[in-house]
Design a protein around this motif. Structure first.
Motif, PDB file in Angstrom:
ATOM      1  N   HIS A 124       0.662  -1.134   0.035  1.00 33.84           N
ATOM      2  CA  HIS A 124       0.074  -0.229   0.065  1.00 33.84           C
ATOM      3  C   HIS A 124       0.735   1.281  -0.141  1.00 33.84           C
ATOM      4  CE1 HIS A 124      -4.441  -1.208   0.652  1.00 33.84           C
ATOM      5  NE2 HIS A 124      -3.862  -2.177   0.731  1.00 33.84           N
ATOM      6  N   THR A 125       2.112   1.180   0.929  1.00 37.58           N
ATOM      7  CA  THR A 125       2.775   2.480   0.799  1.00 37.58           C
ATOM      8  C   THR A 125       3.465   2.917  -0.659  1.00 37.58           C
ATOM      9  OG1 THR A 125       3.178   2.040   3.264  1.00 37.58           O
ATOM     10  CG2 THR A 125       4.848   3.324   1.709  1.00 37.58           C
ATOM     11  N   GLN A 126       3.959   1.393  -1.236  1.00 35.96           N
ATOM     12  CA  GLN A 126       4.665   1.885  -2.563  1.00 35.96           C
ATOM     13  C   GLN A 126       3.589   2.183  -3.525  1.00 35.96           C
ATOM     14  OE1 GLN A 126       6.664  -1.885  -3.326  1.00 35.96           O
ATOM     15  NE2 GLN A 126       8.125  -1.629  -1.913  1.00 35.96           N
ATOM     16  N   VAL A 127       2.341   1.675  -3.646  1.00 41.11           N
ATOM     17  CA  VAL A 127       1.452   2.107  -4.406  1.00 41.11           C
ATOM     18  C   VAL A 127       0.876   3.544  -4.278  1.00 41.11           C
ATOM     19  CG1 VAL A 127      -1.147   1.712  -5.207  1.00 41.11           C
ATOM     20  CG2 VAL A 127       0.595  -0.472  -4.969  1.00 41.11           C
ATOM     21  N   VAL A 128       0.656   3.892  -3.029  1.00 39.24           N
ATOM     22  CA  VAL A 128       0.291   5.350  -2.752  1.00 39.24           C
ATOM     23  C   VAL A 128       1.220   6.446  -3.441  1.00 39.24           C
ATOM     24  CG1 VAL A 128      -0.028   6.977  -1.188  1.00 39.24           C
ATOM     25  CG2 VAL A 128      -1.165   4.930  -0.963  1.00 39.24           C
ATOM     26  N   ILE A 178      13.034  20.569  -1.215  1.00 40.19           N
ATOM     27  CA  ILE A 178      11.831  19.989  -1.832  1.00 40.19           C
ATOM     28  C   ILE A 178      12.393  18.648  -2.414  1.00 40.19           C
ATOM     29  CG2 ILE A 178      10.140  20.090  -3.519  1.00 40.19           C
ATOM     30  CD1 ILE A 178       9.811  23.055  -3.101  1.00 40.19           C
ATOM     31  N   LEU A 179      13.530  18.994  -3.224  1.00 38.47           N
ATOM     32  CA  LEU A 179      13.974  17.718  -3.871  1.00 38.47           C
ATOM     33  C   LEU A 179      14.192  16.558  -2.814  1.00 38.47           C
ATOM     34  CD1 LEU A 179      16.008  19.193  -6.896  1.00 38.47           C
ATOM     35  CD2 LEU A 179      13.758  17.864  -6.739  1.00 38.47           C
ATOM     36  N   GLY A 180      14.882  17.072  -1.471  1.00 44.04           N
ATOM     37  CA  GLY A 180      15.412  16.194  -0.671  1.00 44.04           C
ATOM     38  C   GLY A 180      14.405  15.288   0.033  1.00 44.04           C
ATOM     39  N   ASN A 181      13.250  16.097   0.451  1.00 49.58           N
ATOM     40  CA  ASN A 181      11.960  15.459   0.888  1.00 49.58           C
ATOM     41  C   ASN A 181      11.482  14.555  -0.119  1.00 49.58           C
ATOM     42  OD1 ASN A 181      12.114  16.680   3.081  1.00 49.58           O
ATOM     43  ND2 ASN A 181      10.852  18.583   2.316  1.00 49.58           N
ATOM     44  N   VAL A 182      11.367  14.925  -1.456  1.00 47.56           N
ATOM     45  CA  VAL A 182      10.884  13.886  -2.537  1.00 47.56           C
ATOM     46  C   VAL A 182      11.889  12.622  -2.551  1.00 47.56           C
ATOM     47  CG1 VAL A 182      10.701  13.685  -4.924  1.00 47.56           C
ATOM     48  CG2 VAL A 182       9.969  15.683  -3.800  1.00 47.56           C
ATOM     49  N   LEU A 183      13.113  12.565  -2.323  1.00 46.31           N
ATOM     50  CA  LEU A 183      13.869  11.424  -2.708  1.00 46.31           C
ATOM     51  C   LEU A 183      13.891  10.797  -1.252  1.00 46.31           C
ATOM     52  CD1 LEU A 183      17.236  13.091  -4.275  1.00 46.31           C
ATOM     53  CD2 LEU A 183      15.441  11.666  -5.361  1.00 46.31           C
ATOM     54  N   ALA A 184      13.708  11.658  -0.170  1.00 41.16           N
ATOM     55  CA  ALA A 184      13.278  10.850   1.134  1.00 41.16           C
ATOM     56  C   ALA A 184      12.225  10.060   1.203  1.00 41.16           C
ATOM     57  CB  ALA A 184      13.314  11.715   2.296  1.00 41.16           C
ATOM     58  N   GLY A 185      10.917  10.409   0.433  1.00 36.75           N
ATOM     59  CA  GLY A 185       9.781  10.044   0.267  1.00 36.75           C
ATOM     60  C   GLY A 185       9.924   8.646  -0.359  1.00 36.75           C
ATOM     61  N   LEU A 186      10.525   8.725  -1.485  1.00 37.54           N
ATOM     62  CA  LEU A 186      10.742   7.503  -2.331  1.00 37.54           C
ATOM     63  C   LEU A 186      11.653   6.509  -1.573  1.00 37.54           C
ATOM     64  CD1 LEU A 186      11.555   9.352  -5.887  1.00 37.54           C
ATOM     65  CD2 LEU A 186       9.631   8.108  -5.261  1.00 37.54           C
ATOM     66  N   GLN A 187      12.716   6.956  -1.048  1.00 33.57           N
ATOM     67  CA  GLN A 187      13.633   6.126  -0.038  1.00 33.57           C
ATOM     68  C   GLN A 187      12.634   5.339   1.164  1.00 33.57           C
ATOM     69  OE1 GLN A 187      16.820   7.771   1.815  1.00 33.57           O
ATOM     70  NE2 GLN A 187      17.292   6.197   2.836  1.00 33.57           N
ATOM     71  N   ALA A 189       9.429   4.676   0.702  1.00 31.42           N
ATOM     72  CA  ALA A 189       8.203   3.844   0.197  1.00 31.42           C
ATOM     73  C   ALA A 189       9.003   2.602  -0.222  1.00 31.42           C
ATOM     74  CB  ALA A 189       7.668   4.550  -1.151  1.00 31.42           C
ATOM     75  N   PHE A 190      10.182   2.593  -0.750  1.00 33.75           N
ATOM     76  CA  PHE A 190      10.886   1.360  -1.229  1.00 33.75           C
ATOM     77  C   PHE A 190      11.972   0.760  -0.536  1.00 33.75           C
ATOM     78  CE2 PHE A 190       9.291   3.500  -5.008  1.00 33.75           C
ATOM     79  CZ  PHE A 190       8.441   2.478  -5.470  1.00 33.75           C
TER      80      PHE A 190
END
Length: 398
Positions: A124-128, A178-187, A189-190
């Motif tokens: 669910h986390t990855q799909v979201v 912002i980019l740091g948070n985006v990369l952290a969010g992807l990290q 999730a996966f």
């Protein structure tokens, strides 16, 4: 005037035909959706965007056919351009709805309302996360395609590409956080460090991961408050995750009592109470003396439960029961403060002999002041933790 009337009639007729075809298709898919959840989701979520796409496509075709002969008036170019922009936006809406239907259909295979839902929470986390990235990519592509329909924008494309390096550097510097948070969010999730519905302790607060986005994480605290943290927090600071490998957790209950407490009796009472409690999952039950300083003895009861909520209630019930039991059955073990009034000499070392008071300052028994010596066990420990090299004096005499 005759051409305009003919264009309006053709446009209305094309829109009606398109809507009729979409409605017939929708009814067929709804009937087939009784046996297929995927078709049912498609008919439910993609009906409106498909109507809009079909209607705009029919209107554009009708306008092109009825006004294609003769000169190309300005209103025709403007009308076709506006319809094209609306058609691009509607197509993006349709594509996004189709992708979201596929993602929702994939999530139905992984239920989160089961006790052991670790795999489901990860999916669910990855799909979201993928859903949010997909919507963002579709939006950016749609805006780009719409802008490319303007001749002036296509003309400056070469200059934009030539200065892409400078613009990219400036944008990256301006949007570093912002980019740091985006990369952290992807990290997140996966990477599996935290997932949706995980029980965590952050900033001294206990709660569950309620929402996880590319820029922030919402923690639903136990008292229904929401703690919102940037995603970079979970990649740069330590936090507790109680359900990373499973939902079952352990917890402790600590009590400070007097030295006269019967530890074995408290241990047996703790075991008796926990075994009769339906919140216990029968994994761990123990009571130990973990500290004996400051005039108090600290007892720690270790209990377990299937999830964090049951563990919290079980700990509170065990603590309440032990407090009541010690107060009613072992009042002598209640915490107390001892004080001694004297001239500075310990009363335990005073004794009387031949009517006179003496102080015993002698030391008897084995020498227990050395941990790494003084006994066979101490010397063995000293050899284990001591230096393996020879003393300097011994080496210099050779």
């Amino acid at each position: 005037m005759r051409d305009i009337i003919w264009t309006v009639v053709a446009t209305v007729a094309g829109a009606v035909i398109a809507l009729s075809l979409v409605e017939v298709t929708h009814r067929i898919v709804c009937r087939l959706g009784r046996r297929s959840r995927l078709l049912a989701a498609l008919s439910r979520h993609s009906h409106r965007p498909l109507q809009l796409v079909a209607t705009l496509a029919a209107i554009r075709i009708a306008v092109q056919i009825t006004t294609g002969h003769g000169a190309d008036p300005y209103w025709r170019r403007v009308t076709l351009h506006v319809i094209a922009l609306a058609l691009i936006a509607a197509t993006a809406w349709l594509v996004a709805s189709l992708l979201l239907v596929v993602q929702d259909r994939a999530l139905t295979r992984f239920r989160m309302d089961v006790p052991n839902n670790r795999q489901a929470r990860r999916i669910h986390t990855q799909v979201v996360m993928l859903r949010r990235v997909t919507v963002a990519v579709i939006f950016v592509l749609t805006v780009g395609i719409m802008l490319m329909t303007f001749p002036s924008v296509r003309g400056i494309g070469a200059s934009v590409l030539a200065s892409a390096g400078v613009i990219g550097a400036v944008a990256a510097l301006a949007a570093q956080s912002i980019l740091g948070n985006v990369l952290a969010g992807l990290q997140l999730a996966f990477g599996g460090a935290v997932r949706l519905d995980d029980v965590v302790v952050v900033e001294g607060q206990w709660g569950r991961i309620e929402e996880l986005t590319l820029s922030y994480v919402v923690v639903h605290l136990w008292d229904d408050r929401r703690l919102i943290l940037p995603t970079s927090y979970f990649t740069t600071k330590p936090f507790e995750n109680w359900t990373r490998t499973g939902s079952a957790v352990l917890g402790t209950v600590e009590l400070d009592v007097d030295w006269s407490v019967p530890v074995q009796a408290v241990r047996e009472e703790t075991r008796r109470f926990i075994e009769g409690n339906d919140l216990w999952d029968e994994r761990a039950c123990a009571l130990q003396v973990t500290d004996a300083t400051g005039g108090m003895v600290r007892l720690r009861a270790l209990v377990s439960a299937v999830n964090a909520g049951n563990l919290w209630d079980l700990r509170c019930q065990v603590r309440e029961h032990l407090v009541a039991w010690v107060r009613e059955r072992q009042p002598a073990a209640l915490p107390r403060m001892r004080a001694e009034v004297g001239d500075g000499v310990f009363a335990s070392r005073r004794f009387k002999r031949n009517g006179q008071e003496h102080v015993d300052d002698s030391a008897t028994g084995p020498d227990d002041s050395r941990v790494f010596g003084g006994s066979d066990d101490g010397r063995a420990r000293g050899e284990t933790f001591g230096s393996r090299t020879e003393p300097v004096e011994a080496a210099s005499t050779r």
